[in-house]
Write a protein that holds these residues in place. Structure first.
Motif, PDB file in Angstrom:
ATOM      1  N   UNK A 160     -27.565 -51.998 -28.717  1.00  0.00           N
ATOM      2  CA  UNK A 160     -27.018 -53.073 -29.551  1.00  0.00           C
ATOM      3  C   UNK A 160     -27.696 -54.400 -29.248  1.00  0.00           C
ATOM      4  N   UNK A 161     -28.005 -54.648 -27.981  1.00  0.00           N
ATOM      5  CA  UNK A 161     -28.615 -55.909 -27.574  1.00  0.00           C
ATOM      6  C   UNK A 161     -30.125 -55.908 -27.743  1.00  0.00           C
ATOM      7  N   UNK A 162     -30.707 -54.776 -28.106  1.00  0.00           N
ATOM      8  CA  UNK A 162     -32.160 -54.690 -28.274  1.00  0.00           C
ATOM      9  C   UNK A 162     -32.532 -54.732 -29.749  1.00  0.00           C
ATOM     10  N   UNK A 163     -32.748 -53.598 -30.338  1.00  0.00           N
ATOM     11  CA  UNK A 163     -33.175 -53.525 -31.741  1.00  0.00           C
ATOM     12  C   UNK A 163     -32.511 -52.335 -32.407  1.00  0.00           C
ATOM     13  N   UNK A 164     -32.627 -52.272 -33.729  1.00  0.00           N
ATOM     14  CA  UNK A 164     -32.058 -51.130 -34.452  1.00  0.00           C
ATOM     15  C   UNK A 164     -32.731 -49.825 -34.035  1.00  0.00           C
ATOM     16  N   UNK A 165     -34.020 -49.891 -33.691  1.00  0.00           N
ATOM     17  CA  UNK A 165     -34.719 -48.681 -33.248  1.00  0.00           C
ATOM     18  C   UNK A 165     -34.125 -48.170 -31.937  1.00  0.00           C
ATOM     19  N   UNK A 166     -33.851 -49.088 -31.001  1.00  0.00           N
ATOM     20  CA  UNK A 166     -33.248 -48.686 -29.727  1.00  0.00           C
ATOM     21  C   UNK A 166     -31.816 -48.199 -29.928  1.00  0.00           C
ATOM     22  N   UNK A 167     -31.084 -48.852 -30.819  1.00  0.00           N
ATOM     23  CA  UNK A 167     -29.726 -48.420 -31.100  1.00  0.00           C
ATOM     24  C   UNK A 167     -29.723 -47.053 -31.778  1.00  0.00           C
ATOM     25  N   UNK A 168     -30.683 -46.809 -32.669  1.00  0.00           N
ATOM     26  CA  UNK A 168     -30.792 -45.501 -33.326  1.00  0.00           C
ATOM     27  C   UNK A 168     -31.071 -44.408 -32.301  1.00  0.00           C
ATOM     28  N   UNK A 169     -31.909 -44.709 -31.321  1.00  0.00           N
ATOM     29  CA  UNK A 169     -32.201 -43.722 -30.277  1.00  0.00           C
ATOM     30  C   UNK A 169     -30.955 -43.418 -29.454  1.00  0.00           C
ATOM     31  N   UNK A 170     -30.170 -44.458 -29.144  1.00  0.00           N
ATOM     32  CA  UNK A 170     -28.934 -44.254 -28.389  1.00  0.00           C
ATOM     33  C   UNK A 170     -27.941 -43.420 -29.199  1.00  0.00           C
ATOM     34  N   UNK A 171     -27.846 -43.673 -30.489  1.00  0.00           N
ATOM     35  CA  UNK A 171     -26.947 -42.908 -31.356  1.00  0.00           C
ATOM     36  C   UNK A 171     -27.386 -41.452 -31.420  1.00  0.00           C
TER      37      UNK A 171
END
Length: 267
Positions: free
Chosen positions: A203-214
């Motif tokens: 959440x605090x990084x980018x949508x790409x990082x959030x997508x990877x976490x999801x």
């Protein structure tokens, strides 16, 4: 119940005003003002979460084994000197129970499963509930001091595991065979820690990082339609934006009765 809790909330609000240097009532003026005497503050410093984390990172690494570190932390938590106001503890305990109920029951489970491409399994309910718990904790951590936040977080997660045990017992009784082995519950515990940490970072990084976490936490690294992942990202960010519009006192006293999304502003 709400009457008692509202009174506690107002007292908490009053104490915060006093600790921050504000006065609830102005003092009457006199013709001959008395000689000013330097005041000594008796209120203890309220540590923020950022200060707590900064101090933790600066601390030298312990040479004790991890098992002993956990044991020492539990003993300190249980028998350490209690400095929190008893009324505040009651308020936080009630808020934790209410907020968990909201996180587990007040979102549209069927609609989210269809929108995110999730099967109608117990594990899907668990992972969706963890998303809502994470969003609430993310909202509260910017408004509470570290002691209040830790107590509310522990109460909320304790309510989660108590509810998980009861739901699994009901499923076992209805279906007629155990629905979770000890290894499955252990994996659920690991997933809850992974969820809180990875969603924070994404959440605090980018949508790409959030997508990877999801993909790792919600879909367990399985094949998934990218459209579904995008819908989860939009849901998370828009819901958190809406939670930011809510007052802290309302969240603690009334909980989150419905989960709304704040539409992004048009460019």
């Amino acid at each position: 119940m709400y009457g008692r809790t509202a009174i506690l909330s107002l007292r908490l609000f009053e104490k915060r005003l006093l600790s921050s240097g504000h006065r609830l009532f102005s003092q009457p003026s006199s013709a001959t003002p008395p000689e000013k005497v330097p005041e000594q503050s008796t209120s203890r410093h309220v540590q923020t979460i950022e200060e707590y984390l900064e101090g933790t990172f600066k601390r030298d690494e312990s040479k004790l084994p991890n098992v002993l570190q956990v044991l020492v932390a539990k003993v300190q938590y249980k028998f350490g000197k209690e400095q929190m106001d008893p009324e505040l503890k009651v308020l936080l305990a009630q808020a934790a129970t209410q907020l968990y109920f909201n996180c587990a029951n007040h979102y549209s489970y069927s609609e989210l499963c269809a929108s995110f491409g999730l099967p109608d399994y117990f594990s899907s309910w668990y992972k969706l509930t963890m998303i809502h718990i994470w969003m609430v904790l993310l909202r509260l951590h910017v408004s509470l001091d570290v002691d209040s936040y830790k107590r509310l977080q522990n109460g909320l997660l304790a309510a989660l595991w108590d509810d998980v045990d009861k739901r699994l017992a009901i499923l076992t009784e209805e279906i007629g065979k155990p629905q979770a082995r000890s290894g499955d519950v252990y994996a659920m515990h690991g997933l809850h820690l992974q969820t809180l940490l990875e969603y924070d970072e994404g959440f605090l990084s980018s949508d790409a990082d959030l997508a990877a976490a999801i993909w790792r936490c919600l879909y367990i690294s399985r094949d998934v339609d990218p459209v579904h992942v995008q819908r989860v990202i939009v849901y998370m960010r828009s819901t958190i934006a809406w939670l930011d519009t809510l007052d802290l006192e309302d969240i603690l006293v009334q909980g989150v009765s419905s989960w709304k999304q704040l539409a992004p502003k048009a460019l």
